[in-house]
Scaffold this motif. Structure first.
Motif, PDB file in Angstrom:
ATOM      1  N   TYR A   1      -8.895 -29.787  61.407  1.00 36.82           N
ATOM      2  CA  TYR A   1      -7.626 -29.239  61.877  1.00 36.82           C
ATOM      3  C   TYR A   1      -6.584 -30.345  61.966  1.00 36.82           C
ATOM      4  CZ  TYR A   1      -9.787 -24.800  63.126  1.00 36.82           C
ATOM      5  OH  TYR A   1     -10.417 -23.587  63.065  1.00 36.82           O
ATOM      6  N   LEU A   2      -5.325 -30.017  61.710  1.00 36.16           N
ATOM      7  CA  LEU A   2      -4.241 -30.964  61.929  1.00 36.16           C
ATOM      8  C   LEU A   2      -4.094 -31.238  63.424  1.00 36.16           C
ATOM      9  CD1 LEU A   2      -1.561 -29.596  59.442  1.00 36.16           C
ATOM     10  CD2 LEU A   2      -2.912 -31.695  59.213  1.00 36.16           C
ATOM     11  N   PRO A   3      -3.557 -32.387  63.795  1.00 33.34           N
ATOM     12  CA  PRO A   3      -3.414 -32.704  65.220  1.00 33.34           C
ATOM     13  C   PRO A   3      -2.629 -31.656  66.012  1.00 33.34           C
ATOM     14  CG  PRO A   3      -3.049 -34.668  63.907  1.00 33.34           C
ATOM     15  CD  PRO A   3      -3.161 -33.507  62.940  1.00 33.34           C
ATOM     16  N   ASP A   4      -1.662 -30.992  65.368  1.00 29.13           N
ATOM     17  CA  ASP A   4      -0.835 -30.002  66.067  1.00 29.13           C
ATOM     18  C   ASP A   4      -1.179 -28.564  65.676  1.00 29.13           C
ATOM     19  OD1 ASP A   4       0.124 -30.124  63.466  1.00 29.13           O
ATOM     20  OD2 ASP A   4       2.235 -30.190  64.042  1.00 29.13           O
TER      21      ASP A   4
ATOM     22  N   GLY B   1      -3.405 -27.578  69.340  1.00 31.96           N
ATOM     23  CA  GLY B   1      -3.810 -28.941  69.042  1.00 31.96           C
ATOM     24  C   GLY B   1      -5.293 -29.095  68.748  1.00 31.96           C
ATOM     25  N   ARG B   2      -5.580 -30.116  67.949  1.00 33.61           N
ATOM     26  CA  ARG B   2      -6.954 -30.399  67.531  1.00 33.61           C
ATOM     27  C   ARG B   2      -7.882 -30.611  68.723  1.00 33.61           C
ATOM     28  NH1 ARG B   2      -6.888 -35.489  64.299  1.00 33.61           N
ATOM     29  NH2 ARG B   2      -6.330 -34.176  62.527  1.00 33.61           N
ATOM     30  N   GLU B   3      -7.413 -31.328  69.733  1.00 32.29           N
ATOM     31  CA  GLU B   3      -8.288 -31.598  70.884  1.00 32.29           C
ATOM     32  C   GLU B   3      -8.640 -30.321  71.634  1.00 32.29           C
ATOM     33  OE1 GLU B   3     -10.798 -32.970  73.655  1.00 32.29           O
ATOM     34  OE2 GLU B   3     -10.256 -33.877  71.734  1.00 32.29           O
ATOM     35  N   ALA B   4      -7.711 -29.389  71.729  1.00 33.72           N
ATOM     36  CA  ALA B   4      -8.011 -28.110  72.383  1.00 33.72           C
ATOM     37  C   ALA B   4      -9.052 -27.334  71.574  1.00 33.72           C
ATOM     38  CB  ALA B   4      -6.734 -27.286  72.555  1.00 33.72           C
ATOM     39  N   VAL B   5      -8.947 -27.392  70.250  1.00 34.70           N
ATOM     40  CA  VAL B   5      -9.935 -26.737  69.380  1.00 34.70           C
ATOM     41  C   VAL B   5     -11.298 -27.386  69.590  1.00 34.70           C
ATOM     42  CG1 VAL B   5     -10.613 -26.331  66.976  1.00 34.70           C
ATOM     43  CG2 VAL B   5      -8.225 -26.014  67.675  1.00 34.70           C
ATOM     44  N   ARG B   6     -11.335 -28.723  69.609  1.00 35.43           N
ATOM     45  CA  ARG B   6     -12.598 -29.436  69.797  1.00 35.43           C
ATOM     46  C   ARG B   6     -13.239 -29.091  71.133  1.00 35.43           C
ATOM     47  NH1 ARG B   6     -15.377 -32.417  72.276  1.00 35.43           N
ATOM     48  NH2 ARG B   6     -13.751 -32.815  73.787  1.00 35.43           N
ATOM     49  N   ALA B   7     -12.451 -29.111  72.196  1.00 35.19           N
ATOM     50  CA  ALA B   7     -12.992 -28.821  73.529  1.00 35.19           C
ATOM     51  C   ALA B   7     -13.520 -27.388  73.613  1.00 35.19           C
ATOM     52  CB  ALA B   7     -11.911 -29.056  74.588  1.00 35.19           C
ATOM     53  N   TYR B   8     -12.786 -26.447  73.046  1.00 34.79           N
ATOM     54  CA  TYR B   8     -13.214 -25.047  73.054  1.00 34.79           C
ATOM     55  C   TYR B   8     -14.529 -24.876  72.293  1.00 34.79           C
ATOM     56  CZ  TYR B   8     -13.174 -20.023  72.110  1.00 34.79           C
ATOM     57  OH  TYR B   8     -13.518 -18.705  72.001  1.00 34.79           O
ATOM     58  N   MET B   9     -14.604 -25.476  71.106  1.00 33.09           N
ATOM     59  CA  MET B   9     -15.811 -25.322  70.299  1.00 33.09           C
ATOM     60  C   MET B   9     -16.986 -26.080  70.906  1.00 33.09           C
ATOM     61  SD  MET B   9     -14.919 -23.095  68.163  1.00 33.09           S
ATOM     62  CE  MET B   9     -16.388 -23.007  67.156  1.00 33.09           C
ATOM     63  N   ALA B  10     -16.756 -27.239  71.504  1.00 30.02           N
ATOM     64  CA  ALA B  10     -17.846 -27.985  72.150  1.00 30.02           C
ATOM     65  C   ALA B  10     -18.459 -27.138  73.265  1.00 30.02           C
ATOM     66  CB  ALA B  10     -17.340 -29.319  72.691  1.00 30.02           C
ATOM     67  N   ALA B  11     -17.613 -26.518  74.076  1.00 35.55           N
ATOM     68  CA  ALA B  11     -18.119 -25.661  75.159  1.00 35.55           C
ATOM     69  C   ALA B  11     -18.839 -24.446  74.586  1.00 35.55           C
ATOM     70  CB  ALA B  11     -16.964 -25.233  76.068  1.00 35.55           C
ATOM     71  N   ALA B  12     -18.293 -23.874  73.528  1.00 32.15           N
ATOM     72  CA  ALA B  12     -18.918 -22.687  72.927  1.00 32.15           C
ATOM     73  C   ALA B  12     -20.260 -23.033  72.293  1.00 32.15           C
ATOM     74  CB  ALA B  12     -17.976 -22.077  71.891  1.00 32.15           C
ATOM     75  N   PHE B  13     -20.329 -24.174  71.583  1.00 33.85           N
ATOM     76  CA  PHE B  13     -21.585 -24.566  70.950  1.00 33.85           C
ATOM     77  C   PHE B  13     -22.646 -24.945  71.973  1.00 33.85           C
ATOM     78  CE2 PHE B  13     -19.135 -26.039  66.922  1.00 33.85           C
ATOM     79  CZ  PHE B  13     -19.188 -24.760  66.388  1.00 33.85           C
ATOM     80  N   ALA B  14     -22.228 -25.409  73.130  1.00 40.47           N
ATOM     81  CA  ALA B  14     -23.180 -25.741  74.194  1.00 40.47           C
ATOM     82  C   ALA B  14     -23.592 -24.503  74.982  1.00 40.47           C
ATOM     83  CB  ALA B  14     -22.563 -26.772  75.139  1.00 40.47           C
ATOM     84  N   GLY B  15     -22.828 -23.430  74.826  1.00 42.65           N
ATOM     85  CA  GLY B  15     -23.072 -22.218  75.600  1.00 42.65           C
ATOM     86  C   GLY B  15     -23.325 -21.012  74.725  1.00 42.65           C
ATOM     87  N   PRO B  16     -22.397 -20.040  74.748  1.00 48.17           N
ATOM     88  CA  PRO B  16     -22.661 -18.752  74.102  1.00 48.17           C
ATOM     89  C   PRO B  16     -22.819 -18.796  72.583  1.00 48.17           C
ATOM     90  CG  PRO B  16     -20.380 -18.875  74.830  1.00 48.17           C
ATOM     91  CD  PRO B  16     -21.090 -20.079  75.397  1.00 48.17           C
ATOM     92  N   LEU B  17     -22.281 -19.814  71.923  1.00 48.60           N
ATOM     93  CA  LEU B  17     -22.385 -19.877  70.459  1.00 48.60           C
ATOM     94  C   LEU B  17     -23.477 -20.846  69.983  1.00 48.60           C
ATOM     95  CD1 LEU B  17     -18.652 -19.698  69.315  1.00 48.60           C
ATOM     96  CD2 LEU B  17     -20.314 -17.850  69.642  1.00 48.60           C
ATOM     97  N   LYS B  18     -24.288 -21.337  70.901  1.00 47.14           N
ATOM     98  CA  LYS B  18     -25.364 -22.256  70.515  1.00 47.14           C
ATOM     99  C   LYS B  18     -26.277 -21.569  69.494  1.00 47.14           C
ATOM    100  CE  LYS B  18     -28.762 -25.414  72.241  1.00 47.14           C
ATOM    101  NZ  LYS B  18     -29.091 -26.243  73.375  1.00 47.14           N
ATOM    102  N   GLY B  19     -26.477 -22.239  68.362  1.00 42.83           N
ATOM    103  CA  GLY B  19     -27.332 -21.698  67.315  1.00 42.83           C
ATOM    104  C   GLY B  19     -26.688 -20.623  66.461  1.00 42.83           C
TER     105      GLY B  19
END
Length: 128
Positions: free
Chosen positions: A32-35, A47-65
């Motif tokens: 993703y682009l920074p903005d 922003g890229r960081e918001a995407v990263r944080a959202y996906m990190a939480a999702a991959f650790a939780g409901p989207l794991k696997g």
């Protein structure tokens, strides 16, 4: 000039879903682009960081696997900008078929920067 496809566009989408399959939020967000913006039903990420944080939480939780799927239906490339309309969804861990209620229609806006395609904006909505 508008063209109907570009190998780099398809490669970017392949990388997105490879990162998803690996549950790798850093690799996912790096595409993703920074903005960039992401609009999901009821949610806006800026922003890229918001995407990263959202996906990190999702991959650790409901989207794991889970595994994201995406089938482009329309690809338009206009110079250094591309628009992709696709049918998409999420296969949860252990699923082999996408339930109809989780099918989405997605729109990607991509931008070519320094010869590389990156995601400028993504939005999806229920397909039904």
């Amino acid at each position: 000039m508008t063209t109907r496809t570009d190998a780099g566009v398809h490669e970017l989408l392949r990388q997105v879903y490879a990162a998803w399959t690996d549950n790798d939020a850093d690799a996912f967000a790096a595409l993703y682009l920074p903005d960039a913006t992401v609009v999901l039903p009821g949610v806006l990420h800026r922003g890229r960081e918001a995407v990263r944080a959202y996906m990190a939480a999702a991959f650790a939780g409901p989207l794991k696997g889970s595994r994201g799927i995406d089938e482009p239906e329309d690809v338009r490339v206009m110079g250094d900008t591309a628009v992709v309309v696709s049918r998409a969804g999420i296969l949860m861990a252990g699923e082999t078929a996408l339930p109809a209620d989780r099918e989405r229609l997605a729109t990607w806006v991509l931008a070519r920067r320094d010869g590389e395609w990156r995601i400028a904006a993504y939005a999806n909505a229920p397909a039904r």
